[in-house]
Design a protein around this motif. Structure first.
Motif, PDB file in Angstrom:
ATOM      1  N   VAL A  23       0.650  -1.061  -0.270  1.00  0.00           N
ATOM      2  CA  VAL A  23       0.049   0.377   0.242  1.00  0.00           C
ATOM      3  C   VAL A  23       0.674   0.561   0.064  1.00  0.00           C
ATOM      4  CG1 VAL A  23      -1.732   0.924   1.334  1.00  0.00           C
ATOM      5  CG2 VAL A  23      -1.924  -1.164   1.466  1.00  0.00           C
ATOM      6  N   ARG A  24       1.008   2.033  -1.284  1.00  0.00           N
ATOM      7  CA  ARG A  24       1.681   3.777  -0.954  1.00  0.00           C
ATOM      8  C   ARG A  24       0.586   4.286  -0.419  1.00  0.00           C
ATOM      9  NH1 ARG A  24       1.850   4.491  -7.342  1.00  0.00           N
ATOM     10  NH2 ARG A  24       3.041   6.227  -6.472  1.00  0.00           N
ATOM     11  N   MET A  25       1.422   5.185   0.136  1.00  0.00           N
ATOM     12  CA  MET A  25       1.089   6.413   0.794  1.00  0.00           C
ATOM     13  C   MET A  25       1.356   7.714   0.142  1.00  0.00           C
ATOM     14  SD  MET A  25       1.555   5.511   5.032  1.00  0.00           S
ATOM     15  CE  MET A  25       3.168   4.386   4.153  1.00  0.00           C
ATOM     16  N   LEU A  26       0.614   8.448  -0.109  1.00  0.00           N
ATOM     17  CA  LEU A  26       0.330   9.186  -1.335  1.00  0.00           C
ATOM     18  C   LEU A  26      -0.073  10.356  -0.281  1.00  0.00           C
ATOM     19  CD1 LEU A  26      -0.340   7.307  -4.255  1.00  0.00           C
ATOM     20  CD2 LEU A  26       1.403   7.641  -3.746  1.00  0.00           C
ATOM     21  N   ASN A  27       0.139  11.938  -1.240  1.00  0.00           N
ATOM     22  CA  ASN A  27      -0.171  12.791  -0.828  1.00  0.00           C
ATOM     23  C   ASN A  27      -1.222  12.789  -1.672  1.00  0.00           C
ATOM     24  OD1 ASN A  27       1.716  13.683   1.233  1.00  0.00           O
ATOM     25  ND2 ASN A  27       2.531  14.806  -0.619  1.00  0.00           N
ATOM     26  N   PRO A  33      -6.860  13.733  -2.549  1.00  0.00           N
ATOM     27  CA  PRO A  33      -5.656  14.338  -1.972  1.00  0.00           C
ATOM     28  C   PRO A  33      -5.733  13.354  -0.700  1.00  0.00           C
ATOM     29  CG  PRO A  33      -7.498  16.019  -1.350  1.00  0.00           C
ATOM     30  CD  PRO A  33      -8.239  15.127  -2.682  1.00  0.00           C
ATOM     31  N   MET A  34      -4.262  13.300  -0.109  1.00  0.00           N
ATOM     32  CA  MET A  34      -4.067  12.241   0.861  1.00  0.00           C
ATOM     33  C   MET A  34      -4.633  11.392   1.612  1.00  0.00           C
ATOM     34  SD  MET A  34      -2.161  14.497   2.722  1.00  0.00           S
ATOM     35  CE  MET A  34      -1.975  15.789   1.883  1.00  0.00           C
ATOM     36  N   ALA A 101      -8.099  13.469   9.211  1.00  0.00           N
ATOM     37  CA  ALA A 101      -8.930  14.510   9.640  1.00  0.00           C
ATOM     38  C   ALA A 101      -9.462  14.954   7.826  1.00  0.00           C
ATOM     39  CB  ALA A 101      -8.796  15.674  10.638  1.00  0.00           C
ATOM     40  N   MET A 102      -8.572  14.693   7.386  1.00  0.00           N
ATOM     41  CA  MET A 102      -8.407  15.248   5.908  1.00  0.00           C
ATOM     42  C   MET A 102      -9.365  14.190   4.991  1.00  0.00           C
ATOM     43  SD  MET A 102      -5.202  16.982   5.788  1.00  0.00           S
ATOM     44  CE  MET A 102      -5.382  17.588   4.072  1.00  0.00           C
ATOM     45  N   GLY A 103      -9.625  12.622   5.778  1.00  0.00           N
ATOM     46  CA  GLY A 103     -10.042  12.177   5.290  1.00  0.00           C
ATOM     47  C   GLY A 103      -8.721  10.173   4.787  1.00  0.00           C
ATOM     48  N   MET A 104      -7.730  10.857   5.484  1.00  0.00           N
ATOM     49  CA  MET A 104      -6.780   9.555   5.109  1.00  0.00           C
ATOM     50  C   MET A 104      -7.343   8.886   5.752  1.00  0.00           C
ATOM     51  SD  MET A 104      -2.335  10.153   4.221  1.00  0.00           S
ATOM     52  CE  MET A 104      -1.521   8.324   3.580  1.00  0.00           C
ATOM     53  N   VAL A 105      -7.831   7.326   4.879  1.00  0.00           N
ATOM     54  CA  VAL A 105      -8.143   6.779   5.461  1.00  0.00           C
ATOM     55  C   VAL A 105      -7.900   5.297   4.357  1.00  0.00           C
ATOM     56  CG1 VAL A 105      -9.480   7.424   7.353  1.00  0.00           C
ATOM     57  CG2 VAL A 105     -10.365   6.705   5.307  1.00  0.00           C
ATOM     58  N   MET A 106      -8.232   3.912   4.147  1.00  0.00           N
ATOM     59  CA  MET A 106      -8.558   2.482   3.986  1.00  0.00           C
ATOM     60  C   MET A 106      -9.095   2.183   4.708  1.00  0.00           C
ATOM     61  SD  MET A 106      -4.603   0.864   3.759  1.00  0.00           S
ATOM     62  CE  MET A 106      -5.700  -0.046   2.433  1.00  0.00           C
TER      63      MET A 106
END
Length: 138
Positions: A23-27, A33-34, A101-106
């Motif tokens: 899993v890649r973590m990206l801006n 985004p995020m 809080a910016m929605g970076m979830v999986m």
């Protein structure tokens, strides 16, 4: 050639059964985004996930409200590659701690059961992204 004892042969054969998923973590990517790429994984019990800090400032951590009973929580360090085995079936919510809080979830779904419902009380952008992930799976 000397025969290998059965127990030793079994030891070397076991890792071949489990897969390692990356899993890649990206801006940013084409989905916004995020973001984790992919945002959803369905894996078998015993498989592992390797989280790759492709772009700086990210980590991977379990969300307490989205952790199967008996599963151990985890939290990686920022900007460090991290691997974890998923042995207990169920739905795991994963977040980037600085960008939750910016929605970076999986979602990591271990086993073949349906994805669990998204709990109430999550940050709005995280809840919205989880909803879009779940809708894409159904």
């Amino acid at each position: 050639m000397k025969p290998i004892p059965l127990a030793l042969a079994a030891l070397f054969a076991l890792p071949a059964w489990a897969e390692v998923h990356e899993v890649r973590m990206l801006n940013r990517n084409d989905q916004g985004p995020m973001i984790y790429e992919p945002q959803f994984l369905r894996i078998a019990p015993g498989d592992s996930v390797r989280f790759l800090p492709t772009q700086p400032g990210h980590n991977a951590a379990t969300i307490d409200e989205m952790l199967p009973e008996g599963a151990a929580p985890f939290r990686s360090k920022i900007n460090q590659e991290f691997g974890v085995a998923f042995d207990i079936p169920g739905t795991y919510g994963i977040k980037c701690s600085p960008h939750y809080a910016m929605g970076m979830v999986m979602v990591v779904q271990v086993g073949d059961d349906a994805v669990a419902t998204i709990p109430e009380g999550l940050p709005k952008r995280a809840a919205d992204r989880f909803q879009s992930i779940v809708e894409g799976v159904e």
